[in-house]
Write an enzyme that holds these catalytic residues in place. Structure first.
Site, PDB file in Angstrom:
ATOM      1  N   SER A   1      11.122  46.558  84.478  1.00  0.00           N
ATOM      2  CA  SER A   1      12.078  45.857  83.623  1.00  0.00           C
ATOM      3  C   SER A   1      12.776  44.750  84.393  1.00  0.00           C
ATOM      4  O   SER A   1      13.353  45.002  85.462  1.00  0.00           O
ATOM      5  CB  SER A   1      13.154  46.818  83.112  1.00  0.00           C
TER       6      SER A   1
ATOM      7  N   HIS B   1      10.115  42.840  79.091  1.00  0.00           N
ATOM      8  CA  HIS B   1       8.678  43.100  79.341  1.00  0.00           C
ATOM      9  C   HIS B   1       7.890  42.110  78.484  1.00  0.00           C
ATOM     10  O   HIS B   1       7.731  42.299  77.278  1.00  0.00           O
ATOM     11  CB  HIS B   1       8.312  44.545  78.975  1.00  0.00           C
TER      12      HIS B   1
ATOM     13  N   HIS C   1       6.044  52.458  77.725  1.00  0.00           N
ATOM     14  CA  HIS C   1       6.868  53.632  78.033  1.00  0.00           C
ATOM     15  C   HIS C   1       6.678  54.687  76.943  1.00  0.00           C
ATOM     16  O   HIS C   1       6.418  54.344  75.787  1.00  0.00           O
ATOM     17  CB  HIS C   1       8.347  53.243  78.085  1.00  0.00           C
TER      18      HIS C   1
ATOM     19  N   TYR D   1       8.922  56.303  75.434  1.00  0.00           N
ATOM     20  CA  TYR D   1       9.914  56.202  74.349  1.00  0.00           C
ATOM     21  C   TYR D   1       9.554  55.144  73.307  1.00  0.00           C
ATOM     22  O   TYR D   1      10.153  55.090  72.232  1.00  0.00           O
ATOM     23  CB  TYR D   1      11.319  55.933  74.912  1.00  0.00           C
ATOM     24  N   GLU D   2       8.539  54.292  73.622  1.00  0.00           N
ATOM     25  CA  GLU D   2       8.101  53.319  72.620  1.00  0.00           C
ATOM     26  C   GLU D   2       7.261  54.006  71.533  1.00  0.00           C
ATOM     27  O   GLU D   2       6.910  53.379  70.535  1.00  0.00           O
ATOM     28  CB  GLU D   2       7.308  52.191  73.292  1.00  0.00           C
TER      29      GLU D   2
ATOM     30  N   ALA E   1      12.678  49.662  87.374  1.00  0.00           N
ATOM     31  CA  ALA E   1      14.141  49.672  87.454  1.00  0.00           C
ATOM     32  C   ALA E   1      14.582  51.122  87.337  1.00  0.00           C
ATOM     33  O   ALA E   1      14.033  51.867  86.519  1.00  0.00           O
ATOM     34  CB  ALA E   1      14.718  48.851  86.308  1.00  0.00           C
TER      35      ALA E   1
ATOM     36  N   MET F   1      12.215  55.815  83.645  1.00  0.00           N
ATOM     37  CA  MET F   1      11.461  56.185  82.437  1.00  0.00           C
ATOM     38  C   MET F   1       9.997  55.743  82.512  1.00  0.00           C
ATOM     39  O   MET F   1       9.361  55.531  81.477  1.00  0.00           O
ATOM     40  CB  MET F   1      12.109  55.538  81.198  1.00  0.00           C
ATOM     41  N   SER F   2       9.469  55.580  83.726  1.00  0.00           N
ATOM     42  CA  SER F   2       8.095  55.046  83.804  1.00  0.00           C
ATOM     43  C   SER F   2       7.405  55.478  85.095  1.00  0.00           C
ATOM     44  O   SER F   2       7.800  56.441  85.736  1.00  0.00           O
ATOM     45  CB  SER F   2       8.144  53.507  83.741  1.00  0.00           C
TER      46      SER F   2
ATOM     47  N   ASN G   1      21.370  50.262  88.707  1.00  0.00           N
ATOM     48  CA  ASN G   1      22.677  50.796  88.312  1.00  0.00           C
ATOM     49  C   ASN G   1      22.867  52.126  89.020  1.00  0.00           C
ATOM     50  O   ASN G   1      21.891  52.756  89.421  1.00  0.00           O
ATOM     51  CB  ASN G   1      22.735  51.000  86.783  1.00  0.00           C
TER      52      ASN G   1
ATOM     53  N   HIS H   1      21.109  48.501  79.396  1.00  0.00           N
ATOM     54  CA  HIS H   1      19.889  47.755  79.714  1.00  0.00           C
ATOM     55  C   HIS H   1      20.199  46.342  80.215  1.00  0.00           C
ATOM     56  O   HIS H   1      19.446  45.790  81.030  1.00  0.00           O
ATOM     57  CB  HIS H   1      18.983  47.708  78.472  1.00  0.00           C
TER      58      HIS H   1
HETATM   59  O1  LIG Z   1       9.701  49.707  83.067  1.00  0.00           O
HETATM   60  P1  LIG Z   1      10.885  50.204  83.844  1.00  0.00           P
HETATM   61  O2  LIG Z   1      10.728  51.602  84.320  1.00  0.00           O
HETATM   62  O3  LIG Z   1      11.260  49.264  84.966  1.00  0.00           O
HETATM   63  O4  LIG Z   1      12.097  50.174  82.812  1.00  0.00           O
HETATM   64  C1  LIG Z   1      13.337  50.860  82.989  1.00  0.00           C
HETATM   65  C2  LIG Z   1      13.338  52.108  82.134  1.00  0.00           C
HETATM   66  C3  LIG Z   1      13.652  51.560  80.773  1.00  0.00           C
HETATM   67  O5  LIG Z   1      12.485  51.033  80.180  1.00  0.00           O
HETATM   68  C4  LIG Z   1      14.593  50.454  81.046  1.00  0.00           C
HETATM   69  C5  LIG Z   1      16.020  50.896  80.940  1.00  0.00           C
HETATM   70  O6  LIG Z   1      16.904  49.838  81.208  1.00  0.00           O
HETATM   71  O7  LIG Z   1      14.335  50.045  82.405  1.00  0.00           O
HETATM   72  N1  LIG Z   2      16.444  57.010  82.971  1.00  0.00           N
HETATM   73  C1  LIG Z   2      16.963  55.905  83.509  1.00  0.00           C
HETATM   74  N2  LIG Z   2      16.228  54.803  83.557  1.00  0.00           N
HETATM   75  C2  LIG Z   2      16.775  53.720  84.112  1.00  0.00           C
HETATM   76  N3  LIG Z   2      16.260  52.508  84.306  1.00  0.00           N
HETATM   77  C3  LIG Z   2      17.190  51.744  84.900  1.00  0.00           C
HETATM   78  N4  LIG Z   2      18.309  52.447  85.090  1.00  0.00           N
HETATM   79  C4  LIG Z   2      18.060  53.688  84.609  1.00  0.00           C
HETATM   80  C5  LIG Z   2      18.837  54.876  84.541  1.00  0.00           C
HETATM   81  O1  LIG Z   2      20.004  54.951  84.949  1.00  0.00           O
HETATM   82  N5  LIG Z   2      18.232  55.960  83.976  1.00  0.00           N
END
Ligand SMILES: O=P(O)(O)O[C@@H]1C[C@H](O)[C@@H](CO)O1
Ligand SMILES: Nc1nc2[nH]cnc2c(=O)[nH]1
Length: 293
Positions: free
Chosen positions: A37, A68, A90, A92-93, A120, A223-224, A247, A261
């Site tokens: 992300s 993305h 992801h 969650y999509e 991220a 989440m990935s 964060n 986000h």
């Molecule tokens: O694709 P990533 O894992 O970098 O994305 C992170 C997880 C969520 O898709 C999003 C949350 O802000 O960033």
């Molecule tokens: N689950 C999760 N995914 C993230 N992607 C970027 N920051 C976070 C977070 O704090 N938690």
């Protein structure tokens, strides 16, 4: 139980997508890169790029998340032929886990030897700061604990073994290479190592969840990545992965911080330049060490 969980793509489906791509570009990639992300800028560093929108690629899912772009970019990075996912998929999509990981099998058939994944993530380790880059040394696969693993379903031996080992998922030589490169570039102050934990998302974690994950040994949560790593290792590609700590995970009931986000994308922009230098220098060194495979 999970979306379309028993229906992956067949070897022939992956082969025809790879053949379609190879018929449109002269680049035969040795390195595959996945942009997290807000990190799509990694793809902008490719020379002589040939880009495909996901919607134009046979069998490819679509990116639905802000940050993305949804493009597959071929080109060279410091002379090395690469393919870069500017946007990943992801859980969650709403896609089946086999669908979000299918690009790893396309990478394999295209000839990719080394996969570099970025993401991220929220920092759980109290020593981590926003903007730190964590070299992933291991993972906790929470959806996997609940039976949602991308290798669920019939196993095609042309991709790999039914029961692949994961204790060596993250290549140790590449971790050391990244530490060396980071030190040479003067990045040691914000370069870390740690364990990444994947959850399904899209909701961010509660305070109790963050505390629990940290106690379980996770340094960052996201989440990935983990699903892609499992599929990449299953088909024998080397894996290097890193998390940008975008964060701090909220661990304290007195905290006013709220994960969001926008902050994630903002931190990505802040570190974009260093992240690109780190990744491109690692890619260049793969050639010097001749350690593609
Ligand atoms: O694709 P990533 O894992 O970098 O994305 C992170 C997880 C969520 O898709 C999003 C949350 O802000 O960033
Ligand atoms: N689950 C999760 N995914 C993230 N992607 C970027 N920051 C976070 C977070 O704090 N938690």
């Amino acid at each position: 139980m999970f979306p379309e969980s028993s229906t992956g793509y067949s070897y022939e489906d992956c082969q025809s997508t790879a053949d379609w791509l190879l018929s449109q570009t002269a680049v035969q990639p040795l390195v595959g890169i996945v942009c997290g992300s807000g990190m799509g800028g990694l793809a902008d560093g490719l020379k002589d790029p040939v880009a495909f929108n996901y919607k134009d690629i046979p069998n490819f899912p679509q990116s639905t998340v802000h940050g993305h772009a949804g493009r597959l970019v071929f080109g060279t990075l410091k002379g090395i032929p690469c393919v870069c996912m500017q946007g990943r998929f992801h859980l969650y999509e709403g896609y089946a886990i086999q669908k979000i990981t299918m690009p790893m099998r396309i990478f394999k058939i295209l000839g990719v030897k080394t996969v570099i994944l970025t993401n991220a993530a929220g920092g759980l380790n109290q020593d981590f700061k926003v903007g730190d880059i964590m070299i992933i040394k291991d993972h906790l696969n929470m959806p996997g604990f609940a039976g949602n693993n991308p290798l669920t379903g019939p196993n095609d031996e042309r991709f790999g073994l039914r029961f692949p080992c994961m204790s060596d998922a993250y290549d140790r030589e590449l971790q050391q290479l990244a530490l060396d490169v980071g030190s040479e570039l003067g990045f040691s102050d914000f370069l870390r190592e740690g364990v990444y934990c994947v959850l399904g998302g899209p909701s961010f974690e509660t305070i109790a969840e963050c505390r629990m994950l940290n106690k379980l040994g996770a340094d960052a949560v996201g989440m990935s990545t983990v699903h892609e790593v499992i599929v990449a290792r299953h088909c024998g590609m080397r894996v290097f992965a890193l998390s940008l700590i975008t964060n701090k995970a909220v661990m304290d009931y007195d905290s006013e911080e709220k994960a969001n986000h926008e902050e994630v994308l903002q931190t990505g922009k802040h570190r974009a330049e260093q992240l690109e230098r780190l990744v491109s220098t690692i890619v260049a060194r793969l050639e010097h060490n001749n350690n593609y495979a």
